[in-house]
Design an enzyme around this catalytic site. Structure first.
Site, PDB file in Angstrom:
ATOM      1  N   CYS A  87      14.578  16.767   7.023  1.00 30.95           N
ATOM      2  CA  CYS A  87      13.896  17.005   5.781  1.00 30.95           C
ATOM      3  C   CYS A  87      12.885  18.187   5.807  1.00 30.95           C
ATOM      4  O   CYS A  87      12.384  18.470   6.929  1.00 30.95           O
ATOM      5  CB  CYS A  87      12.763  15.743   5.831  1.00 30.95           C
ATOM      6  SG  CYS A  87      11.581  15.700   4.480  1.00 30.95           S
ATOM      7  N   CYS A  93       4.592  16.432   5.424  1.00 29.06           N
ATOM      8  CA  CYS A  93       4.466  15.508   4.306  1.00 29.06           C
ATOM      9  C   CYS A  93       3.939  13.828   5.352  1.00 29.06           C
ATOM     10  O   CYS A  93       4.148  13.864   6.372  1.00 29.06           O
ATOM     11  CB  CYS A  93       5.699  14.975   3.849  1.00 29.06           C
ATOM     12  SG  CYS A  93       5.991  13.177   3.272  1.00 29.06           S
ATOM     13  N   CYS A  96       6.706  10.075   6.114  1.00 31.89           N
ATOM     14  CA  CYS A  96       7.558   9.500   7.336  1.00 31.89           C
ATOM     15  C   CYS A  96       6.802  10.110   8.568  1.00 31.89           C
ATOM     16  O   CYS A  96       6.277  11.172   8.804  1.00 31.89           O
ATOM     17  CB  CYS A  96       9.012  10.178   7.553  1.00 31.89           C
ATOM     18  SG  CYS A  96       9.883   9.390   6.163  1.00 31.89           S
ATOM     19  N   TYR A 373       0.021 -16.090  -3.191  1.00 29.32           N
ATOM     20  CA  TYR A 373       0.185 -14.570  -3.370  1.00 29.32           C
ATOM     21  C   TYR A 373       1.748 -14.235  -3.541  1.00 29.32           C
ATOM     22  O   TYR A 373       2.519 -13.592  -2.865  1.00 29.32           O
ATOM     23  CB  TYR A 373      -0.333 -13.856  -1.889  1.00 29.32           C
ATOM     24  CG  TYR A 373      -1.568 -14.035  -1.445  1.00 29.32           C
ATOM     25  CD1 TYR A 373      -2.749 -13.771  -2.125  1.00 29.32           C
ATOM     26  CD2 TYR A 373      -1.765 -15.066  -0.559  1.00 29.32           C
ATOM     27  CE1 TYR A 373      -3.887 -14.193  -1.779  1.00 29.32           C
ATOM     28  CE2 TYR A 373      -3.156 -15.729  -0.204  1.00 29.32           C
ATOM     29  CZ  TYR A 373      -3.977 -14.987  -0.820  1.00 29.32           C
ATOM     30  OH  TYR A 373      -5.347 -15.532  -0.270  1.00 29.32           O
ATOM     31  N   CYS A 466       2.091  -7.933   6.182  1.00 30.12           N
ATOM     32  CA  CYS A 466       2.591  -6.529   6.151  1.00 30.12           C
ATOM     33  C   CYS A 466       1.511  -5.656   6.777  1.00 30.12           C
ATOM     34  O   CYS A 466       1.839  -4.576   6.945  1.00 30.12           O
ATOM     35  CB  CYS A 466       2.829  -6.057   4.651  1.00 30.12           C
ATOM     36  SG  CYS A 466       1.444  -6.139   3.654  1.00 30.12           S
TER      37      CYS A 466
END
Length: 511
Positions: A87, A93, A96, A373, A466
């Site tokens: 990349c 960035c 990642c 949820y 999460c």
């Protein structure tokens, strides 16, 4: 030797704790004096690092006896960095983190992180064992995302227009993501086409300080299973008009914007701007439709968002071509997805996640399941064929409407979806659950809602998290209310990033 704020130090990353907390052992201190002999080397928490890297950082925080540093430079790569990034904007960035690691090493690191956290959590909850079952990787580690929100901006002040992702640790700098690896190549082709179009127009983005300007975001959604694509250009209502190439609106001050005192003059000017904008949007849509894509575009949209917040908000959405939704398929079910409806960003990984939740829940025939949820009702609809009824509760009305539409689409008549805050809705529900599924947002279950959930006293609860640190906060409370953790398993939905999903089965103790 005490470290001081503002100092620069070099050291080696011993390990990375969840979430994204690299532990650096400082190795550039002066030789120990007799008074410090025998003391261990200082530790500094540095984000965005990989175990084994030797790095240089600046101490930027000190609290509770712990130092935090900002990564300045990777002096030596880690032995774990065995793969090319592939990349052009890595590692600048912020998307990642682990592109240079093998996926197997990344999974091993994440597994160790969550295992360590869960072992501490079991101890805090008074449970002797930790039934951790490891981690299941995503079926694909690249090109897995089905949604991307690209931002318009520039990579440096006054630079050319960019379209992509935020530079790491920067609110303003946007790096053009023309070869992003975690999305399908169709995303890159579409974003490059849109960027080229607006560079030709010489229009620019909404300035985050003045709030003046036109271009904001490009939202692209591509179904992993069906290949259907939805493209949504997000702008302000401040259309610059043709001939504004020398000085764009976002570079003007409020005093520079022309004021129309005459009402008729103002209406005529607005009508002309509307016509010019419509023509420009049609031209953009035509270009996108001519692109050689593997997937199939089902809709091209234009959303107006005049909010000053740097988020995608829908003030108005117009269909430029096609329709305002696409279809995705999971576990034999079909889902109608609109631009702003929630859906797991890794479709292939979502199938594994939901199979895991269904496996953990066990036999629910003849039972009532509460899906709290519930989002767009994906989990609820996975459970509907094997239980008596499912009641989903979700605070976002648009998500609830999508859940209802998808239930009809899949011929499921035993799903009921309620729009509202879980904290309040539980007080109004007449049904009583036999089993509960929790899939809360990143902050976990609301502290006031958790006692209400536990008061039902159901035999089994499946918690899908999460953010494992929120899970680690909630589990001991649930254990204190008579629940035992029976199974824990991770599912990696976000390869190359620090994120990972954790699924936990809890059963009510009958002692």
């Amino acid at each position: 030797m005490a470290l001081k704020k503002g100092e620069l130090h070099t050291g080696t990353i011993r390990e990375v704790l969840y979430p994204n907390k690299g532990v650096m052992i400082v190795d550039d201190l002066p030789e120990q004096s007799e008074s410090t002999e025998g003391q261990s080397a200082p530790e500094v928490i540095v984000k965005n690092t990989i175990p084994g890297q030797r790095i240089r950082c600046r101490i930027n925080k000190k609290h509770s006896g712990r130092c935090e540093g900002q990564l300045l430079e990777v002096v030596e790569k880690s032995p774990l960095e065995t793969e090319p990034a592939g990349c052009s904007i890595f590692p600048a960035c912020g998307g990642c983190l682990y592109r240079t690691m093998s996926y197997s090493d990344e999974l091993s690191m994440k597994e160790k992180q969550i295992r360590t956290l869960m072992e501490k959590t079991m101890t805090a909850g008074g449970q002797d064992d930790c039934p951790f079952e490891g981690i299941t990787g995503s079926p694909v580690a690249d090109a897995y995302r089905n949604k991307m929100e690209f931002a318009f901006g520039d990579a440096e002040k006054g630079g050319p227009l960019t379209l992509g992702l935020h530079k790491k640790n920067s609110r303003y700098d946007i790096l053009t993501a023309s070869d992003c690896r975690i999305v399908h190549e169709d995303f890159n082709r579409i974003s490059s086409c849109v960027l080229q179009f607006y560079r030709e127009k010489n229009w620019t983005y909404m300035n985050k300080i003045s709030h003046l300007g036109y271009l904001r975001h490009l939202l692209i959604r591509r179904a992993y299973m069906t290949g259907e694509i939805l493209v949504d250009l997000v702008t302000t209502s401040q259309f610059p008009g043709e001939g504004s190439s020398d000085q764009t609106i976002s570079q003007l001050s409020a005093e520079d914007i022309p004021v129309h005192n005459d009402i008729a003059d103002k209406e005529e000017s607005q009508n002309t701007a509307d016509t010019d904008e419509a023509q420009a949007l049609k031209e953009l849509a035509d270009r996108i439709l001519k692109l050689p894509l593997e997937g199939r575009i089902t809709g091209i949209l234009h959303t107006v968002n005049d909010s000053v917040a740097d988020v995608i908000r829908n003030d108005r959405t117009d269909v430029l071509w096609g329709r305002d939704f696409f279809y995705e398929e999971l576990l034999g079910l079909k889902f109608r997805i609109t631009p702003f409806s929630f859906f797991q960003t890794n479709s292939a990984g979502a199938e594994i996640l939901y199979r895991t939740a269904r496996d953990f829940l066990g036999d629910v025939h003849g039972r009532t399941v509460f899906d709290l949820y519930s989002g767009t009702g994906t989990i609820a609809q996975m459970m509907a064929p094997v239980c008596d009824q499912v009641v989903g509760v979700e605070i976002v009305p648009e998500a609830v409407e999508a859940a209802r539409e998808n239930a009809v689409l899949n011929g499921l008549s035993n799903c009921r979806f309620i729009a509202g805050d879980v904290l309040k809705v539980l007080d109004e529900l007449e049904e009583k659950p036999d089993t509960i599924i929790l899939d809360p947002p990143r902050d976990g279950v609301h502290p006031k809602a958790l006692p209400k959930i536990l008061a039902y006293g159901v035999d089994r609860i499946v918690y899908i998290s999460c953010k494992a640190t929120s899970l680690a906060r909630d589990l001991p409370i649930m254990m204190q209310h008579g629940y035992r953790v029976e199974r824990i398993r991770c599912v990696d939905m976000f390869p190359r990033t620090q994120h990972v999903e954790t699924v936990v089965l809890m059963s009510r103790r009958r002692d």
